[in-house]
Scaffold this active site. Structure first.
Site, mmCIF file in Angstrom:
data_model
loop_
_atom_site.group_PDB
_atom_site.id
_atom_site.type_symbol
_atom_site.label_atom_id
_atom_site.label_comp_id
_atom_site.label_asym_id
_atom_site.label_seq_id
_atom_site.Cartn_x
_atom_site.Cartn_y
_atom_site.Cartn_z
ATOM 1 N N LYS A 58 0.819 -1.202 0.000
ATOM 2 C CA LYS A 58 0.000 0.000 0.000
ATOM 3 C C LYS A 58 0.865 1.270 0.000
ATOM 4 C CE LYS A 58 -4.070 -2.040 -0.080
ATOM 5 N NZ LYS A 58 -4.142 -3.363 0.432
HETATM 6 C C1 LIG Z 1 -5.541 -4.184 0.999
HETATM 7 C C2 LIG Z 1 -7.003 -3.989 1.026
HETATM 8 C C3 LIG Z 1 -7.792 -4.317 2.143
HETATM 9 C C4 LIG Z 1 -7.267 -5.075 3.312
HETATM 10 O O1 LIG Z 1 -6.234 -4.468 3.963
HETATM 11 P P1 LIG Z 1 -5.478 -5.272 5.134
HETATM 12 O O2 LIG Z 1 -4.695 -4.208 5.822
HETATM 13 O O3 LIG Z 1 -4.624 -6.302 4.477
HETATM 14 O O4 LIG Z 1 -6.524 -5.867 6.008
HETATM 15 C C5 LIG Z 1 -9.129 -3.966 2.135
HETATM 16 N N1 LIG Z 1 -9.699 -3.386 1.078
HETATM 17 C C6 LIG Z 1 -8.989 -3.093 -0.022
HETATM 18 C C7 LIG Z 1 -9.685 -2.415 -1.168
HETATM 19 C C8 LIG Z 1 -7.628 -3.409 -0.100
HETATM 20 O O5 LIG Z 1 -6.931 -3.152 -1.215
#
Ligand SMILES: *Cc1c(COP(=O)(O)O)cnc(C)c1O
Length: 393
Positions: free
Chosen positions: A185
């Protein structure tokens, strides 16, 4: 034939500043939630112009907690999108509620606001939009729909730390906005997440839910010595540690530079692809002088050739992924919700054509050009093959 140099899909840009900050945390007694986590919370809240922020172990946990704090559970329905990562919907299931899916816009993949109202029933309690790829949903319109029906909004802003649309940012119009600090991210500590909210009472509930429902934490103990604590609610174990916070702290300063770098990459891709038949790019312009957070760079491959193009790029050393195949056709959700192919035609068409190209802040512009060349080669090959097959048929 020597194979061409590999082009990575993603590479984080953590370095010396993060190592130094982790060293600092390790030299101190509190490894669990403490002042470093509080500093990240302050930076995130200030960055977004939100009153409160709370760091947790994942975006999934932040979504789950947000639903619980809003008293959403068994018997309730939450409207969301099929064009997302599964966690958006599994968080709703974790809370005991039922995800109700609504199809998406063909030019963005975001929830289609024109279809939301028809999905509202007496059991609907909330709407959970996803700001897909970094482009915010039409939150002003969604807020008006939610207000007309007395519904909460919880934003899945996992792709959208930097986003803005029509003067609203993540958390401006939702009860909470939830973020992911997962490995790929825009802000990352490997695994982690956060939420922001402007609602002080909700924030206090969320604080309890984050940490076993306990009224005191380890950092309270470090500040004031042991005092008896109580458990006043059923809570979860979602608190972030100071070690993860140390990895996040130096990244806030780099956010503008990182976004500018990704914007330049996106522009280079978009310019190159404008001359490439057979490939479309999701809308990049944001209304109201908005900001696209450019989390991913997905393209849509026409003509049913996505999987062939994916294979061709892999053979040419270009790492690609698919964000996303729509969740209603995954085995588990198909069984649970009883959906069939055809239920969400736009999400299905996008899911069958989407491909995410390599994209990360330190990616050299020259690599974009290499990806574009190899994509052009691949498309040429795939189209030639499909012509051969057609003429043989
Ligand atoms: C990465 C992601 C999540 C989950 O994030 P985590 O921190 O791994 O729980 C949820 N929604 C979207 C759209 C994502 O890309």
């Amino acid at each position: 034939m020597t194979s061409p140099p590999k082009i990575s899909f993603y590479m984080h840009d953590l370095g010396a500043a993060e190592v130094e900050m982790v060293r600092e945390v390790l030299s101190q007694p509190i490894l669990t939630t403490g002042i470093y986590v509080e500093r990240v919370e302050r930076l995130l809240a200030d960055y977004l112009g939100a009153r409160h922020a709370l760091c947790v172990t994942s975006c999934t946990g932040a979504l789950h907690m947000s639903l619980l704090a809003l008293d959403i559970g068994p018997g309730d329905e939450v409207i969301t999108t099929p064009m997302t990562f599964i966690a958006t919907a599994t968080a709703i299931l974790e809370a005991g509620a039922r995800p109700v899916l609504v199809d998406v816009e063909p030019d963005t993949g975001n929830l289609d606001m024109a279809l939301v109202e028809a999905a509202i029933t007496p059991r609907t309690k909330a709407i959970l939009p996803v700001h897909l790829y970094g482009l915010m949903c039409d939150m002003r319109r969604l807020r008006a729909i939610a207000d007309a029906h007395g519904l909460a909004i919880i934003e899945d802003a996992a792709h959208c730390v930097e986003g803005e649309r029509d003067g609203a940012r993540p958390g401006t119009l939702g009860s909470t906005a939830c973020f992911s600090f997962y490995a790929t991210k825009n802000l990352t500590c490997g695994e982690g997440g956060a939420l922001v909210t402007n609602d002080g009472a909700l924030y206090e509930r969320l604080r309890l839910l984050r940490h076993h429902g306990m009224t005191k934490t380890a950092s309270d103990r470090a500040r004031e010595g042991y005092t008896h604590w109580d458990m006043t609610a059923m809570g979860w174990k979602y608190n972030m540690s100071n070690v993860e916070a140390a990895l996040l702290l130096p990244q806030f300063e780099r956010l503008p530079r990182s976004l500018a770098a990704r914007r330049a990459l996106a522009q280079r891709y978009a310019e190159g692809l404008a001359r490439q038949p057979g490939v479309r790019v999701p809308r990049l312009a944001v209304s109201g002088d908005g900001i696209h957070a450019h989390h991913l760079f997905p393209v849509w491959i026409d003509g049913g050739h996505r999987d062939a193009v994916l294979d061709g790029l892999k053979r040419r050393g270009v790492e690609v992924v698919v964000n996303y195949r729509p969740i209603h056709l995954l085995t588990y959700f198909q069984g649970l919700l009883g959906h069939q192919p055809g239920d969400f035609p736009v999400a299905e068409a996008l899911g069958e054509s989407v491909l995410s190209l390599p994209f990360y802040p330190a990616m050299p512009l020259a690599h974009v050009d290499m990806v574009l060349e190899r994509l052009a080669e691949t498309l040429h090959e795939v189209q030639a093959q499909s012509l051969t097959l057609t003429s043989q048929a």
